[in-house]
Design a protein around this motif. Structure first.
Motif, PDB file in Angstrom:
ATOM      1  N   LYS A 154      -4.105   8.759   4.594  1.00  0.00           N
ATOM      2  CA  LYS A 154      -5.474   8.222   4.569  1.00  0.00           C
ATOM      3  C   LYS A 154      -6.494   9.336   4.349  1.00  0.00           C
ATOM      4  O   LYS A 154      -7.475   9.164   3.611  1.00  0.00           O
ATOM      5  N   LEU A 155      -6.273  10.501   4.982  1.00  0.00           N
ATOM      6  CA  LEU A 155      -7.188  11.624   4.794  1.00  0.00           C
ATOM      7  C   LEU A 155      -7.190  12.106   3.346  1.00  0.00           C
ATOM      8  O   LEU A 155      -8.202  12.615   2.850  1.00  0.00           O
ATOM      9  N   ALA A 156      -6.045  11.951   2.664  1.00  0.00           N
ATOM     10  CA  ALA A 156      -5.944  12.363   1.261  1.00  0.00           C
ATOM     11  C   ALA A 156      -6.492  11.310   0.307  1.00  0.00           C
ATOM     12  O   ALA A 156      -6.496  11.503  -0.909  1.00  0.00           O
ATOM     13  N   GLY A 157      -6.932  10.181   0.858  1.00  0.00           N
ATOM     14  CA  GLY A 157      -7.527   9.139   0.027  1.00  0.00           C
ATOM     15  C   GLY A 157      -6.605   7.987  -0.303  1.00  0.00           C
ATOM     16  O   GLY A 157      -6.971   7.090  -1.065  1.00  0.00           O
ATOM     17  N   GLY A 158      -5.405   7.977   0.274  1.00  0.00           N
ATOM     18  CA  GLY A 158      -4.452   6.894   0.025  1.00  0.00           C
ATOM     19  C   GLY A 158      -4.434   5.884   1.154  1.00  0.00           C
ATOM     20  O   GLY A 158      -5.141   6.032   2.161  1.00  0.00           O
ATOM     21  N   GLU A 159      -3.613   4.857   0.992  1.00  0.00           N
ATOM     22  CA  GLU A 159      -3.459   3.826   2.017  1.00  0.00           C
ATOM     23  C   GLU A 159      -1.972   3.574   2.266  1.00  0.00           C
ATOM     24  O   GLU A 159      -1.249   3.187   1.344  1.00  0.00           O
ATOM     25  N   PRO A 160      -1.483   3.821   3.488  1.00  0.00           N
ATOM     26  CA  PRO A 160      -0.056   3.580   3.779  1.00  0.00           C
ATOM     27  C   PRO A 160       0.299   2.108   3.668  1.00  0.00           C
ATOM     28  O   PRO A 160      -0.459   1.242   4.095  1.00  0.00           O
ATOM     29  N   ALA A 161       1.454   1.835   3.061  1.00  0.00           N
ATOM     30  CA  ALA A 161       1.911   0.450   2.881  1.00  0.00           C
ATOM     31  C   ALA A 161       2.815  -0.004   4.007  1.00  0.00           C
ATOM     32  O   ALA A 161       3.119  -1.191   4.116  1.00  0.00           O
ATOM     33  N   ASN A 162       3.253   0.948   4.826  1.00  0.00           N
ATOM     34  CA  ASN A 162       4.181   0.567   5.898  1.00  0.00           C
ATOM     35  C   ASN A 162       4.348   1.704   6.885  1.00  0.00           C
ATOM     36  O   ASN A 162       4.002   2.849   6.611  1.00  0.00           O
ATOM     37  N   PHE A 163       4.888   1.351   8.034  1.00  0.00           N
ATOM     38  CA  PHE A 163       5.456   2.296   8.998  1.00  0.00           C
ATOM     39  C   PHE A 163       6.960   2.103   8.902  1.00  0.00           C
ATOM     40  O   PHE A 163       7.450   1.000   9.104  1.00  0.00           O
ATOM     41  N   LEU A 164       7.700   3.162   8.574  1.00  0.00           N
ATOM     42  CA  LEU A 164       9.163   3.060   8.520  1.00  0.00           C
ATOM     43  C   LEU A 164       9.778   4.304   9.128  1.00  0.00           C
ATOM     44  O   LEU A 164       9.661   5.406   8.587  1.00  0.00           O
ATOM     45  N   ASP A 205       8.237  -4.646  -1.120  1.00  0.00           N
ATOM     46  CA  ASP A 205       6.795  -4.884  -1.061  1.00  0.00           C
ATOM     47  C   ASP A 205       6.202  -4.592  -2.439  1.00  0.00           C
ATOM     48  O   ASP A 205       6.181  -3.429  -2.870  1.00  0.00           O
ATOM     49  N   PRO A 206       5.723  -5.594  -3.159  1.00  0.00           N
ATOM     50  CA  PRO A 206       5.217  -5.375  -4.521  1.00  0.00           C
ATOM     51  C   PRO A 206       3.967  -4.505  -4.582  1.00  0.00           C
ATOM     52  O   PRO A 206       3.603  -4.010  -5.654  1.00  0.00           O
ATOM     53  N   ASN A 207       3.315  -4.284  -3.449  1.00  0.00           N
ATOM     54  CA  ASN A 207       2.105  -3.455  -3.436  1.00  0.00           C
ATOM     55  C   ASN A 207       2.403  -1.964  -3.485  1.00  0.00           C
ATOM     56  O   ASN A 207       1.514  -1.154  -3.766  1.00  0.00           O
ATOM     57  N   VAL A 208       3.649  -1.571  -3.210  1.00  0.00           N
ATOM     58  CA  VAL A 208       4.006  -0.149  -3.152  1.00  0.00           C
ATOM     59  C   VAL A 208       4.050   0.443  -4.557  1.00  0.00           C
ATOM     60  O   VAL A 208       4.783  -0.034  -5.423  1.00  0.00           O
ATOM     61  N   LYS A 209       3.262   1.500  -4.768  1.00  0.00           N
ATOM     62  CA  LYS A 209       3.192   2.160  -6.073  1.00  0.00           C
ATOM     63  C   LYS A 209       3.828   3.550  -6.071  1.00  0.00           C
ATOM     64  O   LYS A 209       4.078   4.134  -7.125  1.00  0.00           O
ATOM     65  N   ALA A 210       4.075   4.094  -4.898  1.00  0.00           N
ATOM     66  CA  ALA A 210       4.725   5.400  -4.761  1.00  0.00           C
ATOM     67  C   ALA A 210       5.290   5.507  -3.352  1.00  0.00           C
ATOM     68  O   ALA A 210       4.858   4.782  -2.446  1.00  0.00           O
ATOM     69  N   ILE A 211       6.254   6.423  -3.174  1.00  0.00           N
ATOM     70  CA  ILE A 211       6.914   6.578  -1.878  1.00  0.00           C
ATOM     71  C   ILE A 211       6.813   8.031  -1.432  1.00  0.00           C
ATOM     72  O   ILE A 211       7.040   8.956  -2.229  1.00  0.00           O
ATOM     73  N   LEU A 212       6.464   8.231  -0.176  1.00  0.00           N
ATOM     74  CA  LEU A 212       6.463   9.559   0.432  1.00  0.00           C
ATOM     75  C   LEU A 212       7.566   9.620   1.480  1.00  0.00           C
ATOM     76  O   LEU A 212       7.565   8.847   2.439  1.00  0.00           O
ATOM     77  N   ILE A 213       8.508  10.539   1.273  1.00  0.00           N
ATOM     78  CA  ILE A 213       9.574  10.777   2.255  1.00  0.00           C
ATOM     79  C   ILE A 213       9.213  12.047   3.005  1.00  0.00           C
ATOM     80  O   ILE A 213       9.047  13.117   2.402  1.00  0.00           O
TER      81      ILE A 213
END
Length: 403
Positions: free
Chosen positions: A294-304, A325-333
């Motif tokens: 969120k601080l970087a300007g994004g919005e998390p799509a989930n807690f996993l 989730d069709p809203n997910v456009k990228a994944i952060l591991i």
């Protein structure tokens, strides 16, 4: 785990807590039997209650399930002395969509109704029991402001909330029950009836391994009885193996399908509204990851939270859940290699991506044992990974690829 009001009252009744008589129905064909049973008990006024896992039902709105723009009924809880009105309310509620301040605009479909005894009462109170993590003690909260959202009371008039903390070494004591009764301004028969009520209520909370027990409103009837007019109970999932009768109450229709699927693989997943999928090990790290996205300007799509063993199977299942989730456009591991080495996590990620066929950008940040070896493995894998060396860099990269 959450349960419905009628299930909570069934549970409380086993512990001697006074509740209304009532019958749950899932089909309109069951209504006549419920009404007949109530009338046979001498009951001549009724309440029709929508059963969903959300508060604010009384102030909610019922919309047509086939045409959500059509308002069918104001309120998901209705009192009446007229049997014909009971049928009218039941027809309008059952199978339609109830929208409250807790459901969001999408609302929830009403699949169960609770047909109960309508009570005449002179006062509404509030009682709630939960764990106060700050002091590691259960706390009983009570207020004279029953029938309204306790959050609103806490914000606007916190002095109206009484709190009594229970020492786990000695348990809930009678003098504390009297302290609550005095604080609520109870006198005479109402005072005497409140003491056993609150003692039995606390016993039900402890014996069932509940994480929350809320009675709102708790009412004083015209003849000074103390009755739980509504009941909300949540339970510690880790203790459900001790309570198979409570576990059987689980209503999968009230839970998010992705959260149900994640539970099959022992993944802790909560769906959110953003577009950055998060795969992390450890709840604290997951929360920090969502914050920095969120601080970087994004919005998390989930807690996993994939837990301590981030191997091929858990990572692959995590990908499947996130990509559903069709809203997910990228994944952060974001994995910290403490219990498990980072190079093993990296191999698990590589194998999982090949198996699941991930087609959206993936940013990976691994820290801990063998982190540099893991980064090198990811870079040489030939797969489309963005590798980050810090959490800040990872958040910036994942928000950049979304654009």
């Amino acid at each position: 785990m959450k349960i419905h009001e009628f299930q909570a009252k069934e549970t409380l009744k086993k512990y001697g807590v006074p509740v209304q008589d009532g019958y749950a129905i899932k089909e309109l064909s069951e209504l006549d039997k419920a009404l007949s049973s109530l009338k046979a008990a001498g009951i001549n006024q009724f309440v029709v209650k929508s059963q969903i896992h959300a508060g604010g039902r009384g102030k909610g709105k019922i919309y047509n399930a086939d045409n959500r723009a059509e308002l069918v009924l104001e309120g998901g809880v209705k009192f009446t002395k007229d049997e014909n009105k009971v049928r009218e309310y039941a027809e309008k509620m059952l199978g339609n969509i109830l929208v409250t301040h807790q459901t969001g605009p999408e609302g929830k479909k009403v699949k169960t109704l609770y047909i109960t005894e309508g009570l005449d009462y002179k006062k509404e109170l509030y009682v709630g029991i939960l764990l106060d993590r700050a002091v590691s003690k259960n706390v009983i909260m009570a207020s004279t402001e029953g029938g309204v959202e306790i959050e609103k009371v806490a914000e606007e008039t916190p002095e109206k909330i009484l709190k009594v903390w229970i020492d786990p070494a000695i348990g809930f004591q009678p003098f504390q029950a009297r302290q609550l009764a005095f604080g609520l301004g109870l006198k005479g028969t109402a005072f005497k009836n409140f003491i056993p009520f609150i003692m039995k209520l606390y016993n039900a909370y402890e014996e069932t391994d509940a994480s929350l027990l809320e009675i709102n409103p708790l009412v004083i009837t015209n003849d000074d009885r103390i009755i739980a007019l509504d009941a909300k109970m949540n339970f510690d999932d880790n203790a459900l193996y001790r309570h198979p009768e409570i576990a059987a109450y689980r209503d999968l229709d009230e839970e998010d399908p992705l959260e149900i699927e994640a539970s099959k693989y022992n993944l802790n997943y909560i769906k959110l509204d953003g577009n950055v999928g998060c795969m992390v090990n450890g709840a604290g790290l997951a929360m920090a990851t969502m914050d920095i996205i969120k601080l970087a300007g994004g919005e998390p799509a989930n807690f996993l939270d994939v837990g301590g063993g981030a191997n091929k199977e858990t990572v692959a299942n995590g990908f499947k859940i996130i990509l559903s989730d069709p809203n997910v456009k990228a994944i952060l591991i974001n994995i910290f290699g403490g219990i498990v080495r980072c190079d093993r996590v990296a191999q698990g990620v590589i194998d999982a991506v090949k198996e699941v066929n991930v087609t959206i950008p993936v940013v990976v940040r691994l820290e801990g044992t063998n982190a540099y070896i893991a980064q090198d493995m990811l870079k040489k894998s030939g797969l489309n990974f963005e590798v980050a060396s810090s959490l800040k860099e990872a958040a910036e990269k994942v928000t950049a690829v979304i654009g």
